[in-house]
Design a protein around this motif. Structure first.
Motif, mmCIF file in Angstrom:
data_model
loop_
_atom_site.group_PDB
_atom_site.id
_atom_site.type_symbol
_atom_site.label_atom_id
_atom_site.label_comp_id
_atom_site.label_asym_id
_atom_site.label_seq_id
_atom_site.Cartn_x
_atom_site.Cartn_y
_atom_site.Cartn_z
ATOM 1 N N TYR A 235 0.833 -1.212 0.000
ATOM 2 C CA TYR A 235 0.000 0.000 0.000
ATOM 3 C C TYR A 235 0.867 1.262 0.000
ATOM 4 O O TYR A 235 0.525 2.258 -0.634
ATOM 5 C CB TYR A 235 -0.978 0.005 1.181
ATOM 6 N N LEU A 236 1.992 1.201 0.711
ATOM 7 C CA LEU A 236 2.893 2.364 0.717
ATOM 8 C C LEU A 236 3.460 2.599 -0.677
ATOM 9 O O LEU A 236 3.522 3.737 -1.157
ATOM 10 C CB LEU A 236 4.030 2.149 1.719
ATOM 11 N N GLU A 237 3.841 1.515 -1.315
ATOM 12 C CA GLU A 237 4.426 1.626 -2.654
ATOM 13 C C GLU A 237 3.384 2.193 -3.641
ATOM 14 O O GLU A 237 3.673 3.099 -4.431
ATOM 15 C CB GLU A 237 4.888 0.224 -3.097
ATOM 16 N N MET A 238 2.157 1.670 -3.547
ATOM 17 C CA MET A 238 1.119 2.156 -4.472
ATOM 18 C C MET A 238 0.710 3.596 -4.145
ATOM 19 O O MET A 238 0.426 4.380 -5.048
ATOM 20 C CB MET A 238 -0.084 1.217 -4.470
ATOM 21 N N ALA A 239 0.690 3.931 -2.842
ATOM 22 C CA ALA A 239 0.366 5.309 -2.462
ATOM 23 C C ALA A 239 1.427 6.265 -3.003
ATOM 24 O O ALA A 239 1.116 7.357 -3.507
ATOM 25 C CB ALA A 239 0.241 5.439 -0.946
ATOM 26 N N ALA A 240 2.690 5.853 -2.925
ATOM 27 C CA ALA A 240 3.776 6.705 -3.420
ATOM 28 C C ALA A 240 3.622 6.953 -4.922
ATOM 29 O O ALA A 240 3.750 8.087 -5.402
ATOM 30 C CB ALA A 240 5.134 6.074 -3.114
ATOM 31 N N ARG A 241 3.308 5.890 -5.665
ATOM 32 C CA ARG A 241 3.112 6.034 -7.120
ATOM 33 C C ARG A 241 1.916 6.946 -7.411
ATOM 34 O O ARG A 241 1.967 7.828 -8.274
ATOM 35 C CB ARG A 241 2.849 4.657 -7.754
ATOM 36 N N THR A 242 0.844 6.722 -6.654
ATOM 37 C CA THR A 242 -0.385 7.490 -6.852
ATOM 38 C C THR A 242 -0.148 8.977 -6.583
ATOM 39 O O THR A 242 -0.577 9.843 -7.352
ATOM 40 C CB THR A 242 -1.484 6.963 -5.903
ATOM 41 N N LEU A 243 0.538 9.246 -5.482
ATOM 42 C CA LEU A 243 0.743 10.647 -5.098
ATOM 43 C C LEU A 243 1.713 11.342 -6.041
ATOM 44 O O LEU A 243 1.570 12.535 -6.333
ATOM 45 C CB LEU A 243 1.215 10.714 -3.638
ATOM 46 N N LYS A 244 2.672 10.577 -6.550
ATOM 47 C CA LYS A 244 3.598 11.150 -7.526
ATOM 48 C C LYS A 244 2.828 11.511 -8.809
ATOM 49 O O LYS A 244 2.993 12.614 -9.360
ATOM 50 C CB LYS A 244 4.713 10.138 -7.838
ATOM 51 N N ALA A 245 1.979 10.570 -9.239
ATOM 52 C CA ALA A 245 1.161 10.829 -10.435
ATOM 53 C C ALA A 245 0.258 12.052 -10.197
ATOM 54 O O ALA A 245 0.089 12.892 -11.088
ATOM 55 C CB ALA A 245 0.318 9.603 -10.785
ATOM 56 N N THR A 246 -0.297 12.143 -8.998
ATOM 57 C CA THR A 246 -1.182 13.275 -8.667
ATOM 58 C C THR A 246 -0.428 14.592 -8.806
ATOM 59 O O THR A 246 -0.919 15.537 -9.431
ATOM 60 C CB THR A 246 -1.697 13.137 -7.213
ATOM 61 N N GLN A 247 0.763 14.627 -8.224
ATOM 62 C CA GLN A 247 1.563 15.866 -8.286
ATOM 63 C C GLN A 247 1.899 16.235 -9.723
ATOM 64 O O GLN A 247 1.809 17.394 -10.115
ATOM 65 C CB GLN A 247 2.866 15.687 -7.503
ATOM 66 N N MET A 248 2.300 15.223 -10.500
ATOM 67 C CA MET A 248 2.677 15.495 -11.890
ATOM 68 C C MET A 248 1.470 15.990 -12.686
ATOM 69 O O MET A 248 1.579 16.911 -13.507
ATOM 70 C CB MET A 248 3.281 14.241 -12.533
ATOM 71 N N LEU A 249 0.319 15.361 -12.444
ATOM 72 C CA LEU A 249 -0.888 15.787 -13.155
ATOM 73 C C LEU A 249 -1.256 17.215 -12.771
ATOM 74 O O LEU A 249 -1.547 18.052 -13.632
ATOM 75 C CB LEU A 249 -2.055 14.843 -12.830
ATOM 76 N N GLN A 250 -1.216 17.494 -11.474
ATOM 77 C CA GLN A 250 -1.590 18.840 -11.021
ATOM 78 C C GLN A 250 -0.638 19.892 -11.587
ATOM 79 O O GLN A 250 -1.079 20.957 -12.026
ATOM 80 C CB GLN A 250 -1.612 18.905 -9.490
ATOM 81 N N GLU A 251 0.647 19.573 -11.585
ATOM 82 C CA GLU A 251 1.621 20.538 -12.131
ATOM 83 C C GLU A 251 1.385 20.763 -13.618
ATOM 84 O O GLU A 251 1.399 21.900 -14.096
ATOM 85 C CB GLU A 251 3.054 20.052 -11.895
ATOM 86 N N GLY A 252 1.151 19.653 -14.333
ATOM 87 C CA GLY A 252 0.920 19.748 -15.778
ATOM 88 C C GLY A 252 -0.341 20.540 -16.103
ATOM 89 O O GLY A 252 -0.378 21.304 -17.069
#
Ligand SMILES: *Cc1c(COP(=O)(O)O)cnc(C)c1O
Length: 492
Positions: free
Chosen positions: A308-325
């Motif tokens: 869950y930590l690994e998937m949360a990290a991927r999810t949150l990274k994707a979230t940040q990248m999407l928001q920045e984009g």
């Protein structure tokens, strides 16, 4: 054969033909497997989902209606509840049930609060106070169970206004509600202040962590600034958290947890003088699917905190990248300050001429699936771990869609889908309703023209009987055989 009927199948199909037919039917479904769904589906990857599917399959036939027949299911359920209680800082008194989904968990929490109010507090006409952004399941619960639902406004940051909440507490109030986070804007309500208020007034407090329950604890461990919202706060008396969302389990699994057993007893239903004997049932369902229970347990066990930590990290990274984009386009902006992995984006001051729903239509045509918020008008994105692989594809499509929508002249701002929807609505509208709608929207940019944006009309009509009737008719159609045009396509 009459229109809108089909006859009952005569001979059965062989497996191959059957699956072939079903595969064909899927052709126009959202391709969640490749990360096109920013809603509805949470995909833990091939390997993990195969393990969870095998667990579902193993208990495909079993029924948790009578747990003495299937002690395995009883134990899976008890352990999912106990493991979730641990995640939410419960203690040896924390207890709960597995339900079929977030809606059922919320229905149960409200029904429990109603019974607690009636039996323990002698409140004949119980009332619950919910942030206006809380999930429709709370309104549904009020509607089903005869409980008054009072909606409390949110502040500018979309978190519930505590002054308004305090002022609304009455002698009939049984339950306060906060979301962690809310669905529309992805923000966590001030749960610790709600907890203080609940303790001070002797009220129950339900935290709706349906979507955040299996995300925020891991985000916090990863260093994200997540405020406390769980049983570590003394006023929190119940929590709903969906294993079928960020728990990545099979559909049909949510948890409803209570601070103690006395409270949970108000949830149960018992009849002792039925001709079929004594019947007791913990949740709303009778027959309860073994597969969903087994898969919920399997998901927690096979993924584990590390997963869950690994998937949360991927999810949150994707979230940040999407928001920045997204925010890199001066015409667009992220709505509020979302706490974790779901958020909405709309137009900025500079992009005030951009029709966000037209932008949404363009993205839908490219196969992306997401929700549309009404307040403010925005596109709603729920990110999961698979989206890390599609961030750049989505951002590229967003740019294409935005460039296209920017070129629309104002007269074309109304999206094709909206026009189509209005045309479709004309057919199912009650007599005279369209005229009423048009006059209601005249002067709101609609000009009364049939091309008036449907969502503009919806806005003007929100809460009215006409719109209620229209949606009822739509649901009636949607739940039938007749084809209903719901998707945007190039050919419109
Ligand atoms: C999804 C959701 C629910 C309802 O859950 P279902 O499983 O769709 O019934 C309730 N509250 C929030 C915040 C949600 O995101």
């Amino acid at each position: 054969m009459k229109k809108n009927t089909i006859s009952f199948p005569k001979a059965g199909l062989d497996k191959e033909t059957l699956l072939q037919k079903m595969t064909e039917r899927r052709a126009n479904d959202t391709h969640w497997q490749t990360g096109k769904a920013f809603a509805l589906v949470y995909h833990p990857g091939k390997e993990r989902s195969e393990a969870i599917k095998a667990a579902y399959d193993m208990f495909f036939s079993e029924n948790a209606l009578n747990p003495t027949a299937f002690p395995s299911l009883r134990q899976f359920e008890a352990e999912v509840i106990a493991m979730t209680a641990d995640l939410f800082h419960g203690d040896e008194n924390t207890c709960g049930s597995l339900s079929s989904g977030g809606t059922e968990s919320i229905l149960l929490a409200v029904k429990t609060a109603r019974e607690w109010g009636k039996k323990k507090m002698k409140i004949a006409h119980p009332e619950i106070l919910i942030p206006e952004t809380a999930h429709p399941a709370f309104y549904k619960a009020g509607y089903y169970f005869g409980v008054k639902v009072t909606k409390i406004p949110v502040r500018e940051d979309f978190r519930v206004d505590m002054e308004a909440m305090k002022a609304a507490v009455s002698e009939n109030t049984v339950l306060l509600v906060g979301s962690a986070p809310s669905y529309p804007h992805g923000v966590i309500d001030p749960i610790s202040e709600l907890s203080d208020l609940a303790v001070e007034k002797g009220l129950l407090l339900h935290v709706d962590a349906c979507i955040g329950g299996f995300m925020t604890p891991f985000a916090k461990k990863l260093g994200w600034p997540i405020p406390d919202w769980d049983f570590s706060l003394p006023g929190v008396t119940s929590i709903s958290a969906d294993v079928h969302k960020y728990g990545y389990a099979a559909k049909g699994a949510s948890t409803i947890l209570y601070r103690n057993h006395e409270l949970r007893k108000h949830q149960f239903y018992v009849i002792t003088d039925w001709s079929g004997g004594i019947y007791g049932s913990p949740t709303m369902l009778g027959t309860r699917p073994g597969g969903a229970i087994a898969a919920a347990w399997a998901a927690l066990m096979t993924i584990g905190e590390a997963g869950y930590l690994e998937m949360a990290a991927r999810t949150l990274k994707a979230t940040q990248m999407l928001q920045e984009g997204i925010a890199a386009h001066p015409e667009l902006k992220i709505i509020g300050q979302p706490d974790v992995s779901l958020f909405a984006f709309g137009n900025s001051e500079e992009g005030k001429n951009i029709d966000i729903y037209a932008l949404a239509d363009e993205l839908s045509k490219m196969g992306w699936s997401f929700d549309r918020n009404a307040v403010p008008i925005s596109i709603h994105i729920t990110v999961n771990q698979i989206h890390l692989e599609v961030v750049s594809d989505f951002l590229a499509d967003l740019k294409t869609a935005l460039d296209k929508v920017k070129k629309f002249r104002l007269s074309h701002v109304t999206s094709k889908v909206q026009i189509k929807a209005v045309k479709g609505l004309q057919k199912i509208l009650p007599e005279g309703a369209l005229a009423k709608i048009q006059s209601a929207t005249a002067g709101k940019g609609g000009g009364g023209a049939p091309k008036a944006a449907m969502y503009g009309m919806m806005g003007a009509l929100a809460g009215t009987g006409d719109l209620h009737t229209m949606v009822l008719n739509f649901l009636d159609k949607l739940n039938g055989l007749e084809k209903v045009e719901i998707k945007a396509s190039e050919s419109d």
